[in-house]
Design an enzyme around this catalytic site. Structure first.
Site, PDB file in Angstrom:
ATOM      1  N   CYS A  82      -5.231  -4.012 -13.732  1.00 18.80           N
ATOM      2  CA  CYS A  82      -5.340  -2.846 -12.845  1.00 18.80           C
ATOM      3  C   CYS A  82      -4.398  -2.959 -11.662  1.00 18.80           C
ATOM      4  O   CYS A  82      -4.420  -2.129 -10.763  1.00 18.80           O
ATOM      5  CB  CYS A  82      -6.775  -2.663 -12.362  1.00 18.80           C
ATOM      6  SG  CYS A  82      -7.328  -3.998 -11.293  1.00 18.80           S
ATOM      7  N   HIS A  87       0.816  -1.218   0.000  1.00 20.11           N
ATOM      8  CA  HIS A  87       0.000   0.000   0.000  1.00 20.11           C
ATOM      9  C   HIS A  87       0.844   1.259   0.000  1.00 20.11           C
ATOM     10  O   HIS A  87       0.430   2.285  -0.524  1.00 20.11           O
ATOM     11  CB  HIS A  87      -1.009  -0.030   1.150  1.00 20.11           C
ATOM     12  CG  HIS A  87      -2.121  -0.948   0.819  1.00 20.11           C
ATOM     13  ND1 HIS A  87      -3.110  -0.594  -0.063  1.00 20.11           N
ATOM     14  CD2 HIS A  87      -2.342  -2.228   1.135  1.00 20.11           C
ATOM     15  CE1 HIS A  87      -3.896  -1.620  -0.234  1.00 20.11           C
ATOM     16  NE2 HIS A  87      -3.465  -2.629   0.481  1.00 20.11           N
TER      17      HIS A  87
HETATM   18  C1  PEP Z   1      -4.456  -6.160  -6.999  1.00 16.88           C
HETATM   19  O1  PEP Z   1      -4.470  -7.011  -6.111  1.00 16.88           O
HETATM   20  O2  PEP Z   1      -3.677  -6.190  -7.975  1.00 16.88           O
HETATM   21  C2  PEP Z   1      -5.380  -5.023  -6.934  1.00 16.88           C
HETATM   22  C3  PEP Z   1      -5.487  -4.186  -7.944  1.00 16.88           C
HETATM   23  O3  PEP Z   1      -6.093  -4.844  -5.790  1.00 16.88           O
HETATM   24  P1  PEP Z   1      -5.468  -4.262  -4.403  1.00 16.88           P
HETATM   25  O4  PEP Z   1      -4.071  -3.817  -4.715  1.00 16.88           O
HETATM   26  O5  PEP Z   1      -6.343  -3.162  -3.980  1.00 16.88           O
HETATM   27  O6  PEP Z   1      -5.528  -5.462  -3.539  1.00 16.88           O
END
Ligand code: PEP
Ligand code: MG
Length: 556
Positions: A486, A186
Site C-alpha cells: 500500500c 506527503h
Molecule cells: C508507507 O509508509 O508506505 C505507508 C503506506 O504509510 P504512510 O505513507 O502513511 O506513512
C-alpha cells in the site's frame, strides 16, 4: 525563452498554468529606524496595505457566503480596528517602518486577546492571519499559506504538510511542484490523491517567479518554463493519447494470463471515495485515518464522528474489501495531544502503533467506532496497525482488536525492516501483511522521506527494498496468508508488475494511478512478471533494476 528543469515525477499527467507560491510563514520584519521625514509616507503605506487587505477579505467573504463570510468580515474589521491603527501610526512616528509597526502593534493586541478569556483567545489565529497578510503585502512577498487565487494555478512550495493541503481547493490546483520531498513524501501522496500531475525534489523551485507559465510533466519529472505553443500542444496531445488508452482498459486487476491482483485505493476519508469508485478500485487497501484527527490538535474526534466517517467509506464498497489503518500519528504527522514534543529523532521515536499503545483509550475508541460502523454491512473489513516492529507489537494490536469485539481480519504493516526479516513470526499473531514501502525505504536506507536531497535512496526500485518485499511475500505464502503493498511503490505501473512477480497479492494506490497500473499489468503474464522481478533483484542500483525489469518485459 523556454527552459527545461528536471525533478522527480511522482504523479502522472501534464499540467500547464501559472506559478503560485505557497506563502511561507511571515518573517519578523527587521527593527530598523527611519528618519522622521519619512514617517508620513510610511503611515500612508501602512494605511493603504490595511485597506487593501480589508477589501480583499470582504470580497472573499462575498464570494464565499454563509459562515465563511461572517468570519472573513470579522477579520476585515479587525484589520481596520481604529485603536490598532492608532498604535501603528504612533509606532511609525517614533521611527518604525510600516511593516515593523504593524508587526509590533498586532503583537501587543495579540497579548491582550490571548489573556482575555477563551472566546477572545480563540480569535488569536484570525488576528495572526490578518497581521501576516498586511506584513506580506508591505514586504511584497506572497501571502502566507495557500495562494489567494480565483484562477487555476500550479502550486509551487518548499514542501507540503497534510495540514496545509487540507485548505487546498482541488478545483484550482492544476499541479504541484516542490523543492523538497521525495517520491513518498506527503506532497506526492496528496497529488496522487487529488489526481493532479506533480514533480518533487526540484532544486530551485522556489526561484520560479510568481505568475510564470510552466508545463509540468508528472510522468517524466520535466518542467518546461515559458513553454512554446508547439511544446504545449505536443504535451497535451501525448497526455490525451495516454488517457484514451487507459480508458480502454477496465475490470479487476489481473495479469495477461488471468492471475488476479486486486487493485485497491488509498484514501484519507470519505471525500476520496468517489474518485476511487470512478477509477474502478476493487476496495480500499489503505484508509489513512489520521486525516480525521487533523481538525482538532487537542483531542481525538468523538466516537460518533469516527463512526460516521468510517461508515461512509465502508458503504461505498458493498461486498468489497476495506483495509482501515488505525491512527498513524507522530514523526511527519505529529498530533499535539499524542506526540511527545521533545524527541530528538521523531521518526525513530514514539509514532504509529507505539503512540497508540501509550494511549490505549485512543486505540479503543477507534476500534469500537470501527466495529459499530461495520455492523450490518456486507463489507470485508480488515484493520491494520502501522509501524509494527515485532511479534510483541503484533500481539498487542491483535489483543486490542479482540478486546474491542471487532469482527474483522487483523493485520500488520511492514514498514520497519525488522518486520520484513521476521515476517513469519509476526504472522503468528495477525492474518495479513501490508507493505508500507514509503517508510520501509526510509528505515532501510536511513533516508528521511521528507528530505529531497536523499530522494535517490527513497526510490522504491532499490534492490534492497525489493529483497525485503520478497521476504515478506514469501513468508505470507508459507503461512497461507496475504501480503499486499500500500506504499507508493504500487502506483508505478512497471514496478507494480515486479511486485506481482515478487509474490505480492494486492496493490493499493492513489485512485488516479489505478488505470495506469491496470493497463500495464494486463499486458504481461505472471511468468514475465516473475522474470522481471528476478532481473530487478539481481541489479545493484535502482536505475539498473528499473532498466533490467523494463528489458525483460519489453522482450529485449
Ligand atoms: C508507507 O509508509 O508506505 C505507508 C503506506 O504509510 P504512510 O505513507 O502513511 O506513512
Ligand atoms: Mg508509513
Amino acid at each position: 525563452m523556454e527552459t527545461t528543469l528536471r525533478g522527480v515525477g511522482v504523479s502522472h499527467g501534464v499540467a500547464i498554468g501559472e506559478v503560485r507560491h505557497m506563502g511561507t510563514a511571515v518573517l519578523e520584519p527587521p527593527a530598523k529606524q527611519i528618519p522622521a521625514e519619512e514617517a508620513e509616507r510610511e503611515q500612508a503605506r501602512a494605511r493603504k496595505a490595511v485597506e487593501a487587505v480589508a477589501a480583499d477579505l470582504m470580497a472573499r467573504g462575498n464570494l464565499a457566503g454563509g459562515e465563511a463570510q461572517a468570519v472573513l468580515e470579522a477579520q476585515a474589521m479587525m484589520a481596520q480596528d481604529p485603536e490598532l491603527m492608532a498604535d501603528v501610526d504612533r509606532r511609525i512616528t517614533v521611527g518604525s517602518t510600516a511593516e515593523r509597526a504593524v508587526y509590533d502593534a498586532f503583537a501587543a493586541y495579540r497579548e491582550l486577546l490571548a489573556g482575555a478569556g477563551e472566546y477572545l483567545a480563540g480569535r488569536v489565529a484570525d488576528l495572526d492571519d490578518v497581521r501576516n497578510r498586511i506584513v506580506a503585502r508591505l514586504l511584497g512577498v506572497p501571502m502566507p499559506g495557500v495562494p489567494d487565487s480565483d484562477e487555476p494555478y500550479v502550486l509551487v512550495a518548499r514542501d507540503l504538510a497534510p495540514a496545509d493541503t487540507a485548505l487546498l481547493d482541488p478545483a484550482l490546483v492544476l499541479g504541484f511542484v516542490t523543492e523538497e520531498g521525495g517520491p513518498t513524501s506527503h506532497s506526492a501522496i496528496l497529488a496522487r490523491a487529488l489526481g493532479v500531475p506533480a514533480v518533487v525534489a526540484l532544486p530551485g523551485a522556489g526561484e520560479l517567479a510568481e505568475g510564470t507559465v510552466i508545463a509540468v510533466d508528472g510522468s517524466t519529472g520535466d518542467i518546461f518554463v515559458n513553454p512554446s505553443d508547439e511544446k504545449k500542444a505536443e504535451l497535451e496531445a501525448a497526455a490525451a493519447a495516454r488517457k484514451a488508452a487507459l480508458a480502454a482498459s477496465t475490470g479487476p486487476g489481473a495479469t495477461a494470463d488471468g492471475h488476479k491482483v486486486p487493485l485497491l485505493a488509498n484514501v484519507g476519508g470519505p471525500s476520496d471515495v468517489p474518485a476511487a469508485v470512478e477509477a474502478g478500485a476493487e476496495g480500499v487497501g489503505l484508509f489513512r485515518t489520521e486525516f480525521l484527527f487533523l481538525d482538532d490538535s487537542k483531542k481525538a474526534p468523538s466516537e460518533e464522528k469516527q463512526i460516521e466517517a468510517y461508515r461512509q467509506v465502508l458503504e461505498a464498497f458493498p461486498e468489497g474489501r476495506v483495509v482501515v489503518r488505525v491512527l498513524d500519528a507522530g514523526a511527519d504527522k505529529p498530533l499535539d495531544f499524542l506526540t511527545p514534543a521533545d524527541e530528538p529523532n521523531p521518526a525513530l521515536g514514539v509514532r504509529g502503533l507505539r503512540t497508540l499503545l501509550d494511549h490505549p483509550e485512543v486505540l479503543r475508541t477507534q476500534l469500537t467506532a470501527l466495529a459499530k460502523a461495520a455492523e450490518g454491512l456486507p463489507v470485508y473489513l480488515e484493520v491494520m496497525a502501522p509501524m509494527v516492529a515485532d511479534r510483541t507489537d503484533a500481539k498487542a494490536f491483535a489483543d486490542a482488536c479482540r478486546a474491542a469485539g471487532l469482527q474483522a481480519k487483523f493485520g500488520a504493516m511492514v514498514e520497519i525492516p525488522s518486520a520484513a526479516l521476521r515476517a513469519r513470526s509476526i504472522l503468528q499473531e495477525v492474518e495479513f501483511l501490508s507493505l508500507g514501502t514509503n517508510d520501509l525505504a526510509q528505515y532501510t536506507f536511513a533516508a528521511d522521506r521528507q528530505v529531497g536531497a536523499v530522494s535517490r535512496l527513497q526510490d522504491p526500485w532499490q534492490p534492497a527494498l525489493l529483497d525485503l518485499v520478497a521476504l515478506s511475500a514469501e513468508a505470507a505464502k508459507a503461512e497461507g496468508k496475504s501480503c499486499g503493498v500500500c506504499g507508493e511503490a504500487a502506483s508505478d505501473p512497471l514496478l507494480a508488475c515486479v511486485l506481482t512477480g515478487l509474490g505480492v497479492t494486492s496493490l493499493s494506490m492513489g485512485s488516479a494511478s489505478i488505470p495506469y497500473v491496470r493497463a500495464t499489468l494486463a499486458k504481461y503474464t505472471l511468468a514475465q512478471c516473475e522474470r522481471a522481478a528476478a532481473a530487478a533483484r539481481a541489479a545493484d542500483s535502482a536505475e539498473d533494476a528499473r532498466n533490467a525489469a523494463q528489458a525483460v518485459l519489453s522482450g529485449e
